[in-house]
Design a protein around this motif. Structure first.
Motif, mmCIF file in Angstrom:
data_model
loop_
_atom_site.group_PDB
_atom_site.id
_atom_site.type_symbol
_atom_site.label_atom_id
_atom_site.label_comp_id
_atom_site.label_asym_id
_atom_site.label_seq_id
_atom_site.Cartn_x
_atom_site.Cartn_y
_atom_site.Cartn_z
ATOM 1 N N ASP A 133 25.972 31.463 63.000
ATOM 2 C CA ASP A 133 26.221 32.800 62.659
ATOM 3 C C ASP A 133 26.098 33.054 61.258
ATOM 4 N N LEU A 134 25.220 34.009 60.911
ATOM 5 C CA LEU A 134 25.021 34.282 59.445
ATOM 6 C C LEU A 134 25.596 35.667 58.891
ATOM 7 N N SER A 135 26.365 36.263 59.924
ATOM 8 C CA SER A 135 26.819 37.637 59.944
ATOM 9 C C SER A 135 27.823 37.605 58.586
ATOM 10 N N GLY A 136 28.867 36.743 58.550
ATOM 11 C CA GLY A 136 29.828 36.556 57.508
ATOM 12 C C GLY A 136 29.238 36.107 56.348
ATOM 13 N N PHE A 137 28.085 35.074 56.414
ATOM 14 C CA PHE A 137 27.518 34.757 55.011
ATOM 15 C C PHE A 137 26.687 35.800 54.241
ATOM 16 N N LEU A 138 26.043 36.625 55.270
ATOM 17 C CA LEU A 138 25.206 37.587 54.771
ATOM 18 C C LEU A 138 25.919 38.762 54.270
ATOM 19 N N ALA A 139 27.159 39.109 55.069
ATOM 20 C CA ALA A 139 27.888 40.176 54.247
ATOM 21 C C ALA A 139 28.394 39.527 52.905
ATOM 22 N N ALA A 140 28.965 38.366 52.873
ATOM 23 C CA ALA A 140 29.445 38.020 51.716
ATOM 24 C C ALA A 140 28.403 38.047 50.702
ATOM 25 N N ARG A 141 27.237 37.841 51.079
ATOM 26 C CA ARG A 141 26.139 37.754 49.868
ATOM 27 C C ARG A 141 25.711 39.071 49.553
ATOM 28 N N ARG A 142 25.839 40.054 50.525
ATOM 29 C CA ARG A 142 25.625 41.459 49.947
ATOM 30 C C ARG A 142 26.567 41.807 49.114
ATOM 31 N N ARG A 143 27.992 41.362 49.434
ATOM 32 C CA ARG A 143 28.952 41.820 48.592
ATOM 33 C C ARG A 143 28.757 41.240 47.058
ATOM 34 N N SER A 144 28.444 39.958 47.210
ATOM 35 C CA SER A 144 28.111 39.067 46.007
ATOM 36 C C SER A 144 27.009 39.953 45.185
ATOM 37 N N ARG A 145 26.159 40.263 45.929
ATOM 38 C CA ARG A 145 24.834 40.918 45.041
ATOM 39 C C ARG A 145 25.528 42.372 44.457
ATOM 40 N N LEU A 147 28.398 43.055 43.883
ATOM 41 C CA LEU A 147 29.294 42.794 42.564
ATOM 42 C C LEU A 147 28.577 42.293 41.475
ATOM 43 N N SER A 148 27.547 41.642 41.740
ATOM 44 C CA SER A 148 26.800 41.015 40.545
ATOM 45 C C SER A 148 25.954 42.186 39.843
ATOM 46 N N ARG A 149 25.358 43.200 40.565
ATOM 47 C CA ARG A 149 25.113 44.525 40.033
ATOM 48 C C ARG A 149 25.948 45.299 39.178
ATOM 49 N N LEU A 150 27.340 45.429 40.032
ATOM 50 C CA LEU A 150 28.154 46.100 39.013
ATOM 51 C C LEU A 150 28.654 45.405 37.913
ATOM 52 N N LEU A 151 28.563 44.004 37.756
ATOM 53 C CA LEU A 151 28.943 43.132 36.829
ATOM 54 C C LEU A 151 27.800 43.282 35.712
ATOM 55 N N ARG A 152 26.684 43.207 36.054
ATOM 56 C CA ARG A 152 25.587 43.625 34.987
ATOM 57 C C ARG A 152 25.698 45.040 34.521
ATOM 58 N N LEU A 153 25.910 46.091 35.350
ATOM 59 C CA LEU A 153 26.149 47.201 34.971
ATOM 60 C C LEU A 153 27.516 47.376 33.785
ATOM 61 N N ALA A 154 28.519 46.886 34.207
ATOM 62 C CA ALA A 154 29.711 46.908 33.433
ATOM 63 C C ALA A 154 29.323 46.330 32.311
ATOM 64 N N ALA A 155 28.843 45.078 32.142
ATOM 65 C CA ALA A 155 28.604 44.250 31.018
ATOM 66 C C ALA A 155 27.725 44.818 30.075
ATOM 67 N N GLY A 156 26.740 45.595 30.852
ATOM 68 C CA GLY A 156 25.752 46.450 29.922
ATOM 69 C C GLY A 156 26.225 47.453 29.012
ATOM 70 N N ARG A 157 27.336 48.178 29.704
ATOM 71 C CA ARG A 157 27.794 49.192 29.287
ATOM 72 C C ARG A 157 29.026 48.973 28.332
ATOM 73 N N LEU A 158 29.993 48.059 28.638
ATOM 74 C CA LEU A 158 31.185 47.648 28.042
ATOM 75 C C LEU A 158 31.200 46.475 27.098
ATOM 76 N N ALA A 159 31.951 46.465 26.209
ATOM 77 C CA ALA A 159 31.865 45.173 25.286
ATOM 78 C C ALA A 159 32.694 44.144 25.954
ATOM 79 N N VAL A 160 32.327 43.714 27.148
ATOM 80 C CA VAL A 160 33.220 42.540 27.538
ATOM 81 C C VAL A 160 32.167 41.681 28.272
ATOM 82 N N THR A 161 32.653 40.414 28.639
ATOM 83 C CA THR A 161 31.896 39.084 29.013
ATOM 84 C C THR A 161 32.628 38.848 30.221
ATOM 85 N N PHE A 162 31.858 38.602 31.502
ATOM 86 C CA PHE A 162 32.362 38.168 32.675
ATOM 87 C C PHE A 162 31.871 36.756 32.657
ATOM 88 N N TRP A 163 32.935 35.841 33.090
ATOM 89 C CA TRP A 163 32.749 34.402 33.099
ATOM 90 C C TRP A 163 33.207 33.974 34.674
#
Length: 595
Positions: A133-145, A147-163
């Motif tokens: 069953d890949l439903s949970g894995f794919l949902a987590a991967r979509r959320r991760s993607r 979140l990653s886009r949001l982090l890239r957007l926030a990191a590009g506009r804010l003077a912060v670094t995400f680790w």
């Protein structure tokens, strides 16, 4: 022959039945052995899609019981767009292992990965399928993607670094603009320990360990390049392992600004606390919200005690009316005024107050700043100077009255005798002698007038204040032709000569101002004496103030009156009278009350 052929045919059929039975028994035994050692969801399916058997683990993935799945077409459970492709995938899996992903329909609307392999059963054409069953894995991967886009957007506009750190504190992901000041590339940090980034790696290692134990941590990290980063560490548990997510912000400039502000604040506080003037801030309701040490020293209280005291409590109840006078209201208009405050010991402290509106702290609608200066030494010096001047004036008055006046009086008497004798001998000589007598009398009157002007109230036990004010009223009525009366209420206590002199001068100045500016028909001078105070009032029925004025202009006459009142420890108020004209009032507490 036919019988033999039929016998051979029956024997062949029985042989095939035995072979099929052996084959079926072998397949059942294979399925039983296959499912017995397999915990993952699995199916045995024919190449035409018919489900032969399934283990119980399939029920959770497909949402159906095993008994309901046996004999059912697998294509009915697959999304419609994938049914035609499922047959070719099963045929391919019957020849060699294959893997594919498909979505399921019905109650089990999930996304499943199929892993197919052929089953070595002769003439069976069956495939074993393992399901994941890949439903949970794919949902987590979509959320991760996302979140990653949001982090890239926030990191590009804010003077912060995400680790994103692994269990050992190594960097898995680093994104942010604040790394630009460190001349570091996020990709170059992957796989390296975050402690290499900090000047004090051991301290940061302890903070990361504390975050991995489940306790979020906020810390200030100094990088090896000397810049400061405010870092927040939080735990992130996934699949039984705890990793750390961190957000850092470059606060080097902010820290420098805060330090500069703290330094200036310390300097300002030192100035405020060491100034020679009291600083007093009150809100609109009169509550004290700040007082410096000098203000507390002037009144004999501690700063903490002043903060708990309302403004009105610092005035003696006897001075409640005086505190509302125009002098105190002038302090609300950023003008200096003199007033008396009550010290802790009970003494009255005469101060000069300069007040103005002040930027109110948060939570306070309005505040007033008051600078308070002690007038004790100034008043002592002014009193000494004025008393010396008054003493000299009284001495000159006595000299004019006793010495020059007596001499001119004697000269006038001699001139009168000589004039009488000269008139008997020579008429012309007698007229000249009479002129000498007239001039002598004028000189005597001038000397007496100067003496009275220098010391208008005499030198009696009470300074003859009452008689002096009565004479002032009579002289005003005689000279200016207007009605002027004096009234005394109560018994006048003995007054020092200087006190009587100041009160007389205040009344004289008020009468002069009324005659010059108000054009009155009547002027009243009243002196009211009670057990605790003396009130001197000068009231006229002149033009008074204009409708737009609250207080008179601060001219020389009013300043002189306030100056003399300050030396006495009294207060002068100048107001519009209730009906018409002007009311000048001077209130003096008796020494027993003022102390």
């Amino acid at each position: 022959m036919p019988e033999r052929d039929s016998q051979h045919g029956e024997a062949g059929d029985r042989s095939r039945e035995r072979e099929g039975s052996h084959t079926s028994q072998g397949a059942h035994k294979l399925r039983r052995d296959f499912f017995a050692g397999l915990a993952e969801p699995a199916l045995i399916v024919r190449t035409d899609g018919q489900i032969v058997d399934a283990n119980p683990a399939v029920e959770e993935v497909l949402g159906r019981r095993v008994t309901d799945l046996r004999g059912r077409d697998l294509r009915e459970l697959v999304a419609r767009g994938r049914r035609s492709r499922l047959g070719s995938l099963l045929e391919h899996a019957a020849r060699r292992p294959a893997r594919w992903r498909m979505g399921l329909r019905g109650p089990a609307s999930r996304y499943v990965q199929f892993t197919g392999a052929p089953i070595d059963v002769p003439q069976a054409d069956m495939v074993c399928l393992l399901l994941r069953d890949l439903s949970g894995f794919l949902a987590a991967r979509r959320r991760s993607r996302r979140l990653s886009r949001l982090l890239r957007l926030a990191a590009g506009r804010l003077a912060v670094t995400f680790w994103y750190l692994d269990e050992q504190g190594r960097v898995l992901v680093a994104r942010g603009r604040s790394l630009e000041d460190e001349t570091l590339r996020p990709r170059a940090l992957r796989g390296r320990s975050l402690t290499e980034f900090a000047a004090d790696g051991a301290a940061l290692r302890e903070e990361i360990a504390e975050a991995r134990r489940g306790n979020p941590v906020d810390t200030l990290v100094r990088s090896r390049s000397g810049r400061y980063h405010l870092m927040s560490l939080a735990p992130l548990t996934r699949a039984g392992s705890t990793r750390v997510v961190a957000v850092s912000m470059d606060v080097t400039r902010r820290l420098a600004t805060e330090r500069a502000l703290a330094k200036r604040e310390a300097q300002f506080r030192e100035i405020v606390e060491t100034t020679s003037e009291g600083i007093w801030i009150v809100d609109a309701g009169g509550a004290t919200i700040f007082a410096n040490r000098r203000m507390a020293e002037l009144l004999g209280y501690s700063v903490e005690e002043l903060l708990e005291m309302p403004e009105r409590q610092l005035f003696d109840p006897q001075w409640a009316e005086i505190a509302d006078c125009s002098d105190w209201r002038a302090a609300e208009l950023s003008r200096a005024c003199d007033c008396a405050l009550r010290k802790r010991s009970g003494e009255l402290l005469w101060v000069q107050v300069r007040a103005s509106h002040f930027s109110a702290p948060p939570g306070i609608a309005e505040a007033r700043l008051r600078l308070v200066r002690d007038l004790t030494e100034q008043r002592q010096m002014e009193r000494a100077v004025l008393e010396a001047a008054e003493s000299e004036r009284r001495r000159l008055s006595a000299e004019l009255h006793d010495s020059l006046g007596q001499t001119l009086s004697g000269l006038a008497l001699l001139s009168e005798g000589l004039a009488a004798e000269a008139a008997e001998r020579d008429e012309r000589l007698g007229k000249q002698a009479e002129e000498i007598v007239r001039l002598s009398r004028e000189a005597l009157d001038t000397a007496r007038g100067l003496s009275h002007h220098l010391a208008p109230i005499g030198h009696g036990p009470d300074g003859e204040l009452a008689s002096g004010l009565k004479a002032l009223a009579e002289r005003t009525e005689e000279i200016f032709g207007m009605r002027c009366a004096f009234q005394l209420t109560g018994e006048l206590h003995p007054l020092p000569a200087a006190t009587a002199e100041h009160l007389y001068r205040i009344a004289q100045e008020a009468v002069t101002n009324a005659v010059r500016h108000a054009r009155p028909e009547r002027i009243g001078i009243s002196l009211e004496v009670t057990h605790d105070r003396l009130a001197l009032e000068i009231r006229d029925d002149g033009v008074g103030f204009s409708e737009d004025d609250d207080v008179v202009s601060d001219g020389i006459g009013l300043r002189n009156m306030r100056y003399r009142a300050r030396l006495l420890g009294a207060m002068v108020s100048v107001r519009r009278a209730e009906d018409t004209g002007t009311l000048v009032r001077c209130i003096l507490l008796w020494p027993a009350q003022a102390s």
